[in-house]
Design an enzyme around this catalytic site. Structure first.
Site, PDB file in Angstrom:
ATOM      1  N   GLU A   1     -45.324 -46.534 -23.062  1.00 20.81           N
ATOM      2  CA  GLU A   1     -44.928 -46.953 -24.406  1.00 20.81           C
ATOM      3  C   GLU A   1     -44.589 -45.749 -25.292  1.00 20.81           C
ATOM      4  OE1 GLU A   1     -47.400 -50.960 -25.198  1.00 20.81           O
ATOM      5  OE2 GLU A   1     -48.664 -49.207 -24.852  1.00 20.81           O
TER       6      GLU A   1
ATOM      7  N   LYS B   1     -54.050 -44.707 -36.249  1.00 24.02           N
ATOM      8  CA  LYS B   1     -54.297 -44.980 -34.832  1.00 24.02           C
ATOM      9  C   LYS B   1     -53.162 -44.434 -33.975  1.00 24.02           C
ATOM     10  CE  LYS B   1     -55.706 -48.549 -31.574  1.00 24.02           C
ATOM     11  NZ  LYS B   1     -55.952 -49.992 -31.324  1.00 24.02           N
TER      12      LYS B   1
END
Length: 311
Positions: A272, A188
């Site tokens: 992030e 992911k």
């Protein structure tokens, strides 16, 4: 189960609502005051699969967290990665000797921060494919189906991890216990390390990225860097499978703007990136592996943060 959800955004609200409706004691913690005020005054207003519902749940800021030693059984982490350290410093009062933490954040390397606050045997890692959209303070849209995959970080945590799977499934969250969740996390991360960073730099949606003649090469180069670093940590990624998995999004969710784009371009918030491409850069330096694509993407995102004056 007594559950605290850190981060009352779209995804945190989804999990909180579904776990509350299944009979668990759920508390929310969030840092956005407008969101806190809306939930305190009006509850969470959610459109769930085209049905309007309203759920009232207790919510506090990290600084207001219970100081009485009323510990959580499980803390589910949906904060932004760059807020993880600060948030856990604030919520230490609810972390007891038997408190477990389930991290469902995108990216890699969060466990290094979590180890400062809970024993490693009390850390659970996972990924979720549920989706959620936040329409404003206290308002979310929840549609479609999803699932959760999770695993204990150390063998001692398996019994509790399996208990969490059972609790989640009773709430309709479609959880499964994994024997290799680290592979899924890295897989992911490749999706985020390609689509999030590239769409943010190019200021485009996923479909527009896929239509460029450079897309395939960019994906393959970035995925190769993730794979080289992950192999040093015992995770051997199937690069062709991961490339095909990412490429499918060009047509599958082509109109979607990834979360990093929404954070930086739309909302002017810090990204992030340090837990995605930046994590590969840092680990590459540690292992002596060259990661030029992740290096430049991380630098460009940080430069864009400076240009937009976000903090």
């Amino acid at each position: 189960m007594k559950i605290t959800v850190l981060g009352a955004g779209g995804m945190g609200s989804r999990f909180a609502i579904m776990l509350h409706n299944a009979g668990n004691e759920v508390n929310l913690v969030d840092g956005w005051q407008e969101n806190i005020d809306a939930i305190r005054n009006n509850g969470i207003s959610a459109n769930m699969n085209n049905q309007d519902i309203n759920v009232r749940l207790p919510i506090s800021t990290p600084q207001e967290i219970d100081k009485t030693g009323n510990n959580a059984d499980l803390i589910i982490v949906f904060t932004k990665s760059n807020q993880l350290q600060e948030t856990f410093e604030a919520v230490k009062p609810i972390i007891g000797r038997t408190t477990y933490v389930l991290c469902l954040l995108n990216g890699i390397g969060h466990e290094e921060i979590l180890k400062e606050f809970v024993p490693t045997k009390n850390i659970l890692q996972g990924i979720t494919m549920w989706t959620a959209i936040m329409d404003g303070p206290g308002k979310v849209r929840l549609s479609g189906d999803g699932n959760v995959e999770l695993q204990n970080f150390e063998p001692e945590g398996k019994v509790f991890a399996e208990k969490v799977v059972d609790v989640f499934n009773k709430a309709g969250l479609n959880a499964k216990y994994s024997n290799n969740v680290k592979y899924s996390i890295w897989r992911k991360a490749c999706v985020n390390g390609t689509l999030n960073s590239l769409c943010t730099i190019l200021e485009c949606n996923i479909g527009q990225l896929g239509k460029t003649k450079e897309a395939d090469t960019l994906l393959k180069k970035i995925i190769a860097e993730f794979a080289a670093v992950s192999e040093k940590e015992g995770i051997r990624l199937d690069q062709n499978e991961v490339f095909n998995h990412v490429s499918e999004t060009f047509s599958g969710v082509g109109e979607h703007y990834p979360s990093m784009y929404q954070d930086l371009i739309k909302n002017h918030r810090l990204t992030e990136i340090n837990f995605i491409n930046g994590a590969v850069t840092n680990k590459g330096e540690k292992y002596g592996i060259s990661t030029p694509y992740c290096d430049i993407l991380t630098q460009l995102i940080h430069a864009k943060e400076e240009i937009l004056n976000v903090s």
